[in-house]
Motif scaffolding. Structure first.
Motif, PDB file in Angstrom:
ATOM      1  N   LEU A 158     -15.921  11.169 -11.455  1.00 42.16           N
ATOM      2  CA  LEU A 158     -14.623  10.565 -11.220  1.00 42.16           C
ATOM      3  C   LEU A 158     -14.355  10.559  -9.713  1.00 42.16           C
ATOM      4  O   LEU A 158     -14.652  11.519  -9.016  1.00 42.16           O
ATOM      5  N   GLN A 159     -13.797   9.470  -9.232  1.00 39.97           N
ATOM      6  CA  GLN A 159     -13.465   9.343  -7.818  1.00 39.97           C
ATOM      7  C   GLN A 159     -11.941   9.275  -7.688  1.00 39.97           C
ATOM      8  O   GLN A 159     -11.287   8.468  -8.345  1.00 39.97           O
ATOM      9  N   TYR A 160     -11.390  10.170  -6.851  1.00 44.12           N
ATOM     10  CA  TYR A 160      -9.943  10.255  -6.689  1.00 44.12           C
ATOM     11  C   TYR A 160      -9.535   9.693  -5.329  1.00 44.12           C
ATOM     12  O   TYR A 160     -10.123  10.030  -4.298  1.00 44.12           O
ATOM     13  N   THR A 161      -8.519   8.840  -5.345  1.00 43.85           N
ATOM     14  CA  THR A 161      -7.915   8.369  -4.104  1.00 43.85           C
ATOM     15  C   THR A 161      -6.452   8.798  -4.114  1.00 43.85           C
ATOM     16  O   THR A 161      -5.690   8.412  -5.014  1.00 43.85           O
ATOM     17  N   LEU A 162      -6.088   9.635  -3.143  1.00 41.93           N
ATOM     18  CA  LEU A 162      -4.710  10.110  -3.031  1.00 41.93           C
ATOM     19  C   LEU A 162      -3.999   9.264  -1.984  1.00 41.93           C
ATOM     20  O   LEU A 162      -4.242   9.398  -0.787  1.00 41.93           O
ATOM     21  N   LEU A 163      -3.149   8.365  -2.447  1.00 39.62           N
ATOM     22  CA  LEU A 163      -2.344   7.591  -1.517  1.00 39.62           C
ATOM     23  C   LEU A 163      -1.269   8.512  -0.961  1.00 39.62           C
ATOM     24  O   LEU A 163      -0.509   9.134  -1.709  1.00 39.62           O
ATOM     25  N   LEU A 164      -1.212   8.615   0.350  1.00 39.59           N
ATOM     26  CA  LEU A 164      -0.284   9.539   0.997  1.00 39.59           C
ATOM     27  C   LEU A 164       0.697   8.772   1.877  1.00 39.59           C
ATOM     28  O   LEU A 164       0.313   8.142   2.863  1.00 39.59           O
ATOM     29  N   GLY A 165       1.952   8.824   1.521  1.00 38.13           N
ATOM     30  CA  GLY A 165       2.979   8.145   2.308  1.00 38.13           C
ATOM     31  C   GLY A 165       3.266   8.860   3.619  1.00 38.13           C
ATOM     32  O   GLY A 165       3.328  10.091   3.660  1.00 38.13           O
ATOM     33  N   LEU A 166       3.432   8.088   4.687  1.00 37.95           N
ATOM     34  CA  LEU A 166       3.785   8.642   5.995  1.00 37.95           C
ATOM     35  C   LEU A 166       5.127   8.117   6.495  1.00 37.95           C
ATOM     36  O   LEU A 166       5.503   8.369   7.643  1.00 37.95           O
ATOM     37  N   GLY A 167       5.852   7.404   5.661  1.00 34.08           N
ATOM     38  CA  GLY A 167       7.159   6.909   6.058  1.00 34.08           C
ATOM     39  C   GLY A 167       7.057   5.710   6.979  1.00 34.08           C
ATOM     40  O   GLY A 167       6.030   5.034   7.054  1.00 34.08           O
ATOM     41  N   LYS A 168       8.124   5.455   7.726  1.00 28.68           N
ATOM     42  CA  LYS A 168       8.150   4.326   8.650  1.00 28.68           C
ATOM     43  C   LYS A 168       7.414   4.684   9.939  1.00 28.68           C
ATOM     44  O   LYS A 168       7.572   5.784  10.459  1.00 28.68           O
ATOM     45  N   LYS A 169       6.656   3.732  10.462  1.00 28.43           N
ATOM     46  CA  LYS A 169       5.829   3.989  11.652  1.00 28.43           C
ATOM     47  C   LYS A 169       6.647   4.497  12.826  1.00 28.43           C
ATOM     48  O   LYS A 169       6.249   5.443  13.512  1.00 28.43           O
ATOM     49  N   GLU A 170       7.792   3.901  13.058  1.00 27.97           N
ATOM     50  CA  GLU A 170       8.586   4.278  14.230  1.00 27.97           C
ATOM     51  C   GLU A 170       9.260   5.651  14.062  1.00 27.97           C
ATOM     52  O   GLU A 170       9.725   6.245  15.038  1.00 27.97           O
ATOM     53  N   GLU A 171       9.289   6.155  12.844  1.00 28.95           N
ATOM     54  CA  GLU A 171       9.932   7.445  12.587  1.00 28.95           C
ATOM     55  C   GLU A 171       8.925   8.587  12.426  1.00 28.95           C
ATOM     56  O   GLU A 171       9.307   9.743  12.250  1.00 28.95           O
ATOM     57  N   LEU A 172       7.647   8.279  12.512  1.00 29.00           N
ATOM     58  CA  LEU A 172       6.623   9.295  12.287  1.00 29.00           C
ATOM     59  C   LEU A 172       6.643  10.355  13.384  1.00 29.00           C
ATOM     60  O   LEU A 172       6.751  10.054  14.569  1.00 29.00           O
ATOM     61  N   GLY A 206       5.343  11.972   2.746  1.00 30.44           N
ATOM     62  CA  GLY A 206       5.042  13.051   1.809  1.00 30.44           C
ATOM     63  C   GLY A 206       4.883  12.602   0.376  1.00 30.44           C
ATOM     64  O   GLY A 206       4.495  13.390  -0.491  1.00 30.44           O
ATOM     65  N   GLU A 207       5.118  11.336   0.100  1.00 30.93           N
ATOM     66  CA  GLU A 207       4.957  10.794  -1.255  1.00 30.93           C
ATOM     67  C   GLU A 207       3.469  10.655  -1.571  1.00 30.93           C
ATOM     68  O   GLU A 207       2.685  10.237  -0.722  1.00 30.93           O
ATOM     69  N   ILE A 208       3.079  11.007  -2.796  1.00 27.37           N
ATOM     70  CA  ILE A 208       1.659  10.966  -3.185  1.00 27.37           C
ATOM     71  C   ILE A 208       1.498  10.245  -4.514  1.00 27.37           C
ATOM     72  O   ILE A 208       2.271  10.462  -5.451  1.00 27.37           O
ATOM     73  N   PHE A 209       0.509   9.394  -4.567  1.00 29.76           N
ATOM     74  CA  PHE A 209       0.135   8.759  -5.828  1.00 29.76           C
ATOM     75  C   PHE A 209      -1.378   8.849  -5.964  1.00 29.76           C
ATOM     76  O   PHE A 209      -2.110   8.511  -5.042  1.00 29.76           O
ATOM     77  N   CYS A 210      -1.841   9.298  -7.119  1.00 27.03           N
ATOM     78  CA  CYS A 210      -3.267   9.511  -7.343  1.00 27.03           C
ATOM     79  C   CYS A 210      -3.873   8.377  -8.171  1.00 27.03           C
ATOM     80  O   CYS A 210      -3.373   8.049  -9.247  1.00 27.03           O
ATOM     81  N   ILE A 211      -4.923   7.785  -7.647  1.00 31.49           N
ATOM     82  CA  ILE A 211      -5.693   6.760  -8.361  1.00 31.49           C
ATOM     83  C   ILE A 211      -7.038   7.377  -8.757  1.00 31.49           C
ATOM     84  O   ILE A 211      -7.743   7.939  -7.914  1.00 31.49           O
TER      85      ILE A 211
END
Length: 491
Positions: A64-78, A51-56
């Motif tokens: 302007l081009q926006y890239t929203l990095l979206l965190g999904l946590g640890k793979k095994e916990e998804l 759920g963590e987001i960082f905008c580039i």
């Protein structure tokens, strides 16, 4: 807002939602964001938590081009639920940036198949975009118009499209339920709820019969009528039928939804704060209507009949009173100790009707029934009382697919003693202790040993604030779980 399975060039969209796991640090990351991700993770400004987001933001020749990095946590916990919540946050961020066309890069997961990934992304974004603004003059429309899911493997494209088609119907059904719950009681009363059910039935493909007061009296639904008689609004019995497995007409799943379009508490009147949101006391009815919509639209090979006994619980010279002894369609008598324990009185007649007249094989009732379930389980989990462990396992499996949490409560014989009356067959409250359990077991006395599940959604049918993909107001709780339960029955 429309979804498409399509790869696009970066010039064709304004924003890209780029999913990243906690452990991602360069591998499998495209060159355009790799160096940025490595620097961000090195500075602890973006870790990839779910759920963590960082905008580039980058400047191209003409925009302007926006890239929203979206965190999904640890793979095994998804989990699918984690995906829903994360992508609902990404959608909200895209709206905040006033983006119109968004691309969503698909991520790989050995744990969750492509269809479940697509469904979870869609649910999170579409349900997270929901807002009940029907009565606001100056509406603010969502900026996001189109979402393109890209980087789907060729062999998975058809599966992804199937998932989109199914989840589009399911989320539309959830939204139908949310809209019903959010309508104010001066607009949505029993007659109007019946009309809405008919309209939804016509649109989604299930049969609807509406019975008025005369028919309800003819059926002997005395308990239902006692609750209804304090209101000037006439009660309605709403019966919805979907027969998708004509070769097995004797195998019918019965759904019963509490349909109190307003609950003042009657002579056991609620305080003002407790009455304000009592338009939502038909959340069970909304859930079964929404479930019928999705089941019928998807043409599931199963048979489902749903019943809603809809009325208002009001105060007048005709209203029933604490201390009254009333009858029921089943012929059993009830001592009324509290007129604010009215939902169970309507449900017992609806349950008896659906067994005796519609001949269902199994019964599930859903109701915003007790405040006690909020004390016990909060607003994240639906309390369940059942007489059949195997049936409960079906519910658990459906719950895992929907992400709607359920928890079985005990139903020991000691609890049943609490609803026995000295002067009638039963009393409509069992006292202060174990309120959710005794309310459920009261209904259970009328199920004739049919496999039965009672879902108390008082905590989950309404949200006091925006929370992930649950918007403030009606949540549509139960629709998705009932759909998956019905679907699993025919697979």
């Amino acid at each position: 807002m429309e979804f498409f399975i399509k790869d696009l060039n970066s010039a064709d969209y304004e924003g890209l939602i780029y999913p990243l796991f906690y452990e991602d640090n360069g591998e499998d990351i495209c060159d355009c964001v790799k160096s940025k991700v490595q620097k961000l993770k090195g500075s602890d400004k973006f870790k990839g938590e779910c759920g963590e987001i960082f905008c580039i933001v980058e400047e191209t020749e003409d925009k302007l081009q926006y890239t929203l990095l979206l965190g999904l946590g640890k793979k095994e916990e998804l989990t699918s639920e984690g995906i829903r919540i994360a992508y609902s946050k990404a959608l909200k961020k895209a709206k905040e940036l006033k983006l119109s066309m968004i691309a969503v890069k698909m991520f790989n997961s050995e744990k969750i198949c492509v269809k479940r990934r697509i469904k979870a992304i869609y649910e999170g974004m579409v349900l997270g975009d929901y807002k009940f603004d029907k009565y606001i003059s100056d509406k603010k429309e969502s900026s996001v118009k189109s979402i393109f899911i890209k980087a789907i493997k060729d062999e998975d494209v058809n599966k992804a499209q199937e998932a989109l088609d199914e989840i589009d119907i399911l989320t539309s059904s959830v939204i139908e339920a949310r809209n019903l719950v959010n309508e104010p009681a001066n607009i949505l009363y029993p007659k109007e709820l019946a009309k809405r059910a008919e309209k939804i039935g016509e649109e989604y493909g299930f049969e609807v019969d509406i019975y008025g007061k005369d028919k309800i009296e003819e059926l002997g639904m005395h308990s239902f009528l006692e609750v209804a008689k304090g209101s000037s609004k006439s009660p309605k019995l709403i019966v919805m039928r979907y027969i998708g497995d004509v070769e097995n007409k004797g195998d019918i799943l019965g759904l019963v939804g509490k349909g109190l379009t307003y609950d003042s508490g009657g002579y056991s009147i609620k305080p003002t704060d407790g009455m304000v949101m009592m338009k939502s006391d038909m959340g069970g009815a909304a859930a079964v209507i929404g479930a019928m919509a999705s089941i019928s639209k998807m043409k599931l090979k199963t048979n489902v009949i749903a019943v809603v006994a809809s009325c208002e619980n009001m105060i007048s010279e005709k209203a029933y009173k604490p201390g009254d002894i009333i009858s029921s369609m089943a012929g059993k008598t009830i001592e009324v100790l509290n007129t604010d324990a009215e939902g169970r009185l309507t449900l017992i007649d609806a349950v008896h009707y659906i067994i005796e007249k519609e001949h269902v094989s199994k019964v599930i009732d859903l109701a915003t029934l007790t405040g006690a379930v909020l004390v016990a389980l909060g607003d994240t989990t639906t309390g369940v009382v059942t007489n059949n462990k195997d049936f409960y396992k079906e519910l658990q499996n459906a719950s895992e697919l929907s992400g709607e949490k359920v928890w079985e409560l005990p139903s020991f014989d000691e609890y049943k003693k609490l609803i026995k009356s000295d002067i009638a067959d039963y009393k409509n409250i069992g006292g202060r202790n174990a309120g959710t359990i005794t309310a459920g077991l009261f209904i259970g006395e009328f199920v004739q040993n049919k496999p039965w599940l009672h879902l108390d959604i008082a905590g989950t049918a309404w949200s006091e604030k925006d929370n992930g993909y649950l918007s403030k107001g009606g949540t549509g709780a139960g629709v998705r779980t009932l759909y998956y339960l019905a679907k699993e029955r025919c697979e």
